[in-house]
Structures are given as C-alpha cells and as structure tokens.
Write a protein that holds these residues in place. Structure first.
Motif, PDB file in Angstrom:
ATOM      1  N   ASP A   7     -57.845  34.903  42.502  1.00 56.87           N
ATOM      2  CA  ASP A   7     -58.226  33.705  41.746  1.00 56.87           C
ATOM      3  C   ASP A   7     -59.733  33.541  41.602  1.00 56.87           C
ATOM      4  O   ASP A   7     -60.228  33.114  40.553  1.00 56.87           O
ATOM      5  CB  ASP A   7     -57.627  32.459  42.418  1.00 56.87           C
ATOM      6  N   ARG A   8     -60.439  33.891  42.660  1.00 56.87           N
ATOM      7  CA  ARG A   8     -61.886  33.718  42.627  1.00 56.87           C
ATOM      8  C   ARG A   8     -62.511  34.628  41.561  1.00 56.87           C
ATOM      9  O   ARG A   8     -63.363  34.222  40.789  1.00 56.87           O
ATOM     10  CB  ARG A   8     -62.473  34.045  44.003  1.00 56.87           C
ATOM     11  N   ASP A   9     -62.035  35.882  41.539  1.00 52.98           N
ATOM     12  CA  ASP A   9     -62.529  36.835  40.545  1.00 52.98           C
ATOM     13  C   ASP A   9     -62.185  36.382  39.129  1.00 52.98           C
ATOM     14  O   ASP A   9     -62.986  36.505  38.219  1.00 52.98           O
ATOM     15  CB  ASP A   9     -61.933  38.217  40.793  1.00 52.98           C
ATOM     16  N   LYS A  10     -60.974  35.876  38.988  1.00 54.20           N
ATOM     17  CA  LYS A  10     -60.539  35.420  37.672  1.00 54.20           C
ATOM     18  C   LYS A  10     -61.435  34.295  37.160  1.00 54.20           C
ATOM     19  O   LYS A  10     -61.817  34.274  35.994  1.00 54.20           O
ATOM     20  CB  LYS A  10     -59.089  34.918  37.728  1.00 54.20           C
ATOM     21  N   GLN A  11     -61.745  33.394  38.077  1.00 53.82           N
ATOM     22  CA  GLN A  11     -62.601  32.265  37.693  1.00 53.82           C
ATOM     23  C   GLN A  11     -64.000  32.757  37.306  1.00 53.82           C
ATOM     24  O   GLN A  11     -64.581  32.309  36.313  1.00 53.82           O
ATOM     25  CB  GLN A  11     -62.694  31.281  38.859  1.00 53.82           C
ATOM     26  N   GLU A  12     -64.479  33.694  38.106  1.00 52.82           N
ATOM     27  CA  GLU A  12     -65.800  34.243  37.831  1.00 52.82           C
ATOM     28  C   GLU A  12     -65.832  34.928  36.469  1.00 52.82           C
ATOM     29  O   GLU A  12     -66.777  34.777  35.700  1.00 52.82           O
ATOM     30  CB  GLU A  12     -66.178  35.237  38.938  1.00 52.82           C
ATOM     31  N   LEU A  13     -64.746  35.655  36.185  1.00 53.49           N
ATOM     32  CA  LEU A  13     -64.649  36.338  34.897  1.00 53.49           C
ATOM     33  C   LEU A  13     -64.621  35.350  33.740  1.00 53.49           C
ATOM     34  O   LEU A  13     -65.242  35.562  32.699  1.00 53.49           O
ATOM     35  CB  LEU A  13     -63.394  37.200  34.844  1.00 53.49           C
TER      36      LEU A  13
ATOM     37  N   ALA B   2     -62.580  44.536  43.230  1.00 53.24           N
ATOM     38  CA  ALA B   2     -63.868  44.111  42.687  1.00 53.24           C
ATOM     39  C   ALA B   2     -64.298  45.058  41.570  1.00 53.24           C
ATOM     40  O   ALA B   2     -65.004  44.687  40.653  1.00 53.24           O
ATOM     41  CB  ALA B   2     -64.916  44.079  43.783  1.00 53.24           C
ATOM     42  N   ASP B   3     -63.828  46.296  41.665  1.00 56.15           N
ATOM     43  CA  ASP B   3     -64.138  47.296  40.648  1.00 56.15           C
ATOM     44  C   ASP B   3     -63.615  46.906  39.282  1.00 56.15           C
ATOM     45  O   ASP B   3     -64.294  47.081  38.282  1.00 56.15           O
ATOM     46  CB  ASP B   3     -63.532  48.643  41.061  1.00 56.15           C
ATOM     47  N   ALA B   4     -62.387  46.386  39.280  1.00 59.86           N
ATOM     48  CA  ALA B   4     -61.769  46.003  38.006  1.00 59.86           C
ATOM     49  C   ALA B   4     -62.586  44.925  37.325  1.00 59.86           C
ATOM     50  O   ALA B   4     -62.817  44.973  36.118  1.00 59.86           O
ATOM     51  CB  ALA B   4     -60.345  45.523  38.249  1.00 59.86           C
ATOM     52  N   LYS B   5     -63.041  43.966  38.119  1.00 64.89           N
ATOM     53  CA  LYS B   5     -63.842  42.873  37.567  1.00 64.89           C
ATOM     54  C   LYS B   5     -65.138  43.432  36.961  1.00 64.89           C
ATOM     55  O   LYS B   5     -65.497  43.099  35.834  1.00 64.89           O
ATOM     56  CB  LYS B   5     -64.170  41.874  38.677  1.00 64.89           C
ATOM     57  N   GLN B   6     -65.790  44.286  37.741  1.00 68.50           N
ATOM     58  CA  GLN B   6     -67.036  44.884  37.271  1.00 68.50           C
ATOM     59  C   GLN B   6     -66.821  45.672  35.989  1.00 68.50           C
ATOM     60  O   GLN B   6     -67.615  45.617  35.052  1.00 68.50           O
ATOM     61  CB  GLN B   6     -67.599  45.795  38.373  1.00 68.50           C
ATOM     62  N   GLN B   7     -65.686  46.363  35.959  1.00 64.52           N
ATOM     63  CA  GLN B   7     -65.362  47.181  34.789  1.00 64.52           C
ATOM     64  C   GLN B   7     -65.208  46.320  33.547  1.00 64.52           C
ATOM     65  O   GLN B   7     -65.706  46.657  32.478  1.00 64.52           O
ATOM     66  CB  GLN B   7     -64.047  47.910  35.068  1.00 64.52           C
ATOM     67  N   ILE B   8     -64.514  45.204  33.718  1.00 64.53           N
ATOM     68  CA  ILE B   8     -64.306  44.292  32.587  1.00 64.53           C
ATOM     69  C   ILE B   8     -65.642  43.735  32.107  1.00 64.53           C
ATOM     70  O   ILE B   8     -65.933  43.697  30.918  1.00 64.53           O
ATOM     71  CB  ILE B   8     -63.359  43.132  32.972  1.00 64.53           C
TER      72      ILE B   8
END
Lengths: 84, 88
Positions: A7-13, B2-8
C-alpha cells in the motif's frame, strides 16, 4: 506489475504519477506558448541562431501578456457569475 | 518489490521525456520548414540547411525563455491561471 506492490508503494506511485502529469501539463502549455509567441515575435528572416534584441523581450512580453489576458477572462467570467 | 516501483517510475519519466522531445521536434519542423523552405527544390540547398540550423537554435532559445517566464509567472501565484492553461 502494480499488483505486487504494498500500500505504501502504491500511494507513493500515485503521488508520483500525479506530479508527473502536472509537469506534463505545464510542459504542454510551454509548447503551445512557444508556438504562438514564436509566430508573433520572430517575423524577420532567420539570420542567426540567437534571438535578437527585439525578439527576446518580445517573447518575454508575449508570455506575460498572455497570462494577463488569461486572467482578464477569468475575472470577467467571475464578474458574470457574481452579477447573476 | 521496490524494484517494480522504481521500474514504473523510470518508465513514466522516460515516456514523458520522449513525448516532450517529440512535441519539440514537431514544432521546430513546422515553423522552420515554413520559414526556410518556401519553395521546395530537388534537394535541400545549403542556404536552406543553414537557415534550418539557425531556426532550430532560435526556436529552442525561445522555448527556454518561455519556459523560464511561464514558470516564474505561475510561481508568482497567478491563481487559477495554471489550471486554465491546462486546456491548451
């Protein structure tokens, strides 16, 4: 790919995409302003790669006056709304 | 993950840069072709190429000026103007 995020990553995105789309919007405004002002300010023969002493202030004024004009429209609309 | 996020994020940034470059190239061609090649011949003459180079530099200089000026204006807090420009 998004499915595996917490969830945290999603929010950040989400925040990231929002700010990127704002940036894109600003950039697209800059593109159309450049387009418009270049047409108005660079009218002579293209003799050098630099803007001459008339063209440069003209480009700056063009942006400023566009913003003024834009504000004028907004203010006018606001007045119309208020007088109803 | 965290890699996936960075990739996006990288992908989004890259796409934005590409579409920005594409818009600039399109505009440069539009203006400079009009200016520098009024009557297309069998090849691009040296006068035309020189004009094109100058025109390109001029257009990019203009883009930078507009960018600086516009950003200064929205930072000054011309309220609502930023949103209204979005439709451009």
């Amino acid at each position: 790919m998004v499915a595996g995020l917490n969830d945290r990553d999603k929010q950040e995105l989400q925040q990231f995409v929002q700010s990127e789309s704002q940036k894109a919007q600003i950039q697209s405004a800059i593109h159309s302003l450049t387009d418009m002002c270049f047409k108005k300010c660079v009218t002579g023969r293209v003799a050098s790669g630099k803007l001459d002493r008339y063209e440069e202030p003209c480009m700056q004024n063009c942006v400023d006056r566009y913003m003024d004009a834009n504000m004028l429209v907004l203010r006018h609309l606001d007045q119309l709304r208020a007088s109803q | 993950m965290a890699d996936a996020k960075q990739q996006i994020m990288d992908q989004v940034r890259q796409q934005a840069a590409i579409s920005n470059a594409r818009a600039l190239i399109e505009k440069v061609n539009e203006h400079c072709f009009e200016r520098c090649v009024p009557k297309p011949g069998t090849s691009l003459s040296s006068t035309e190429s020189t004009c094109y180079t100058h025109c390109m530099e001029k257009y990019m200089a203009s883009w930078n000026i507009v960018s600086r000026q516009y950003l200064a204006q929205i930072q000054k807090g011309v309220s609502g103007a930023g949103a209204a420009m979005g439709g451009l």
